[in-house]
Enzyme design. Structure first.
Site, short mmCIF file in Angstrom:
data_model
loop_
_atom_site.label_atom_id
_atom_site.label_comp_id
_atom_site.label_asym_id
_atom_site.label_seq_id
_atom_site.Cartn_x
_atom_site.Cartn_y
_atom_site.Cartn_z
N CYS A 76 0.84 -1.20 0.00
CA CYS A 76 0.00 0.00 0.00
C CYS A 76 0.88 1.25 0.00
O CYS A 76 1.46 1.57 -1.03
CB CYS A 76 -0.99 -0.05 1.16
N HIS A 164 -3.66 -5.42 0.42
CA HIS A 164 -3.09 -5.88 1.69
C HIS A 164 -3.05 -7.41 1.77
O HIS A 164 -4.03 -8.03 2.16
CB HIS A 164 -3.91 -5.32 2.85
N GLU A 166 -1.62 -9.16 3.95
CA GLU A 166 -1.60 -9.58 5.35
C GLU A 166 -3.00 -9.80 5.93
O GLU A 166 -3.14 -10.37 7.02
CB GLU A 166 -0.82 -8.57 6.20
#
Length: 187
Positions: A76, A164, A166
């Site tokens: 990001c 993202h 994660e």
């Protein structure tokens, strides 16, 4: 050890947690850390997301000074900083939701996208985004919301993703991080 540069993003701890689940040594460090200290300890670097480019600390310097020495993954904001460091263009994405479920088309399965299908669903922020990739970078993923969902350097182990990996909402997110850990020699 993979060092995760903390740019004050709300998900930085989840990056480390993903590496922990894999048994990969990782540590979150402040974005004010001297690039030389990062160089001494890192097998790879993740530049995390965060609220603004103005609060990115030494992230740009870390990218500049460690390029070609260790693999670097920008997530990001980290992706946007990498683009800026190498001469790409980042701008506000007018009229876009800050976070949204996004279908991402993988265009290049080299590096962090190795073994992934051609399309994944990801959780992405599009308030700001890379509008033009730098010279020597290629677009590796796109979506209807963003033409540069991901990029990589043509020769060096430099990778950036707008979304993202994660987050549990991102399909194959752990696989993306696992591929990065492999590039760092940690798996």
């Amino acid at each position: 050890m993979i060092l995760i540069i903390d740019n004050h993003g709300q998900y930085v701890h989840l990056i480390r947690k993903n590496f922990d689940y894999m048994g990969v040594p990782a540590e979150i460090i402040p974005n004010t850390t001297d690039p030389e200290d990062v160089r001494e300890r890192a097998s790879g670097v993740v530049i995390s997301g965060g609220p603004s480019r103005e609060r990115a600390g030494n992230s740009r310097e870390i990218i500049e000074e460690l390029t070609g020495e260790v693999p670097i993954l920008g997530i990001c904001l980290g992706h946007q900083l990498m683009a800026e460091v190498f001469g790409g263009k980042v701008d506000w994405a007018a009229g876009r939701e800050e976070y949204a479920r996004t279908e991402v088309e993988i265009l290049d399965h080299e590096g962090i996208f190795e073994g992934l299908p051609d399309k994944i669903v990801a959780w992405a922020s599009h308030r700001d985004e890379v509008k033009e990739v730098p010279d020597e970078f290629v677009v590796t993923a796109r979506s209807d919301r963003c033409e540069v969902e991901a990029m990589r350097h043509e020769e060096l182990p430099l990778y950036g993703v707008q979304f993202h990996p994660e987050l549990k909402f991102t399909e194959y997110g752990p696989d993306i991080l696992k591929n990065f850990a492999k590039l760092c020699g940690e798996l």
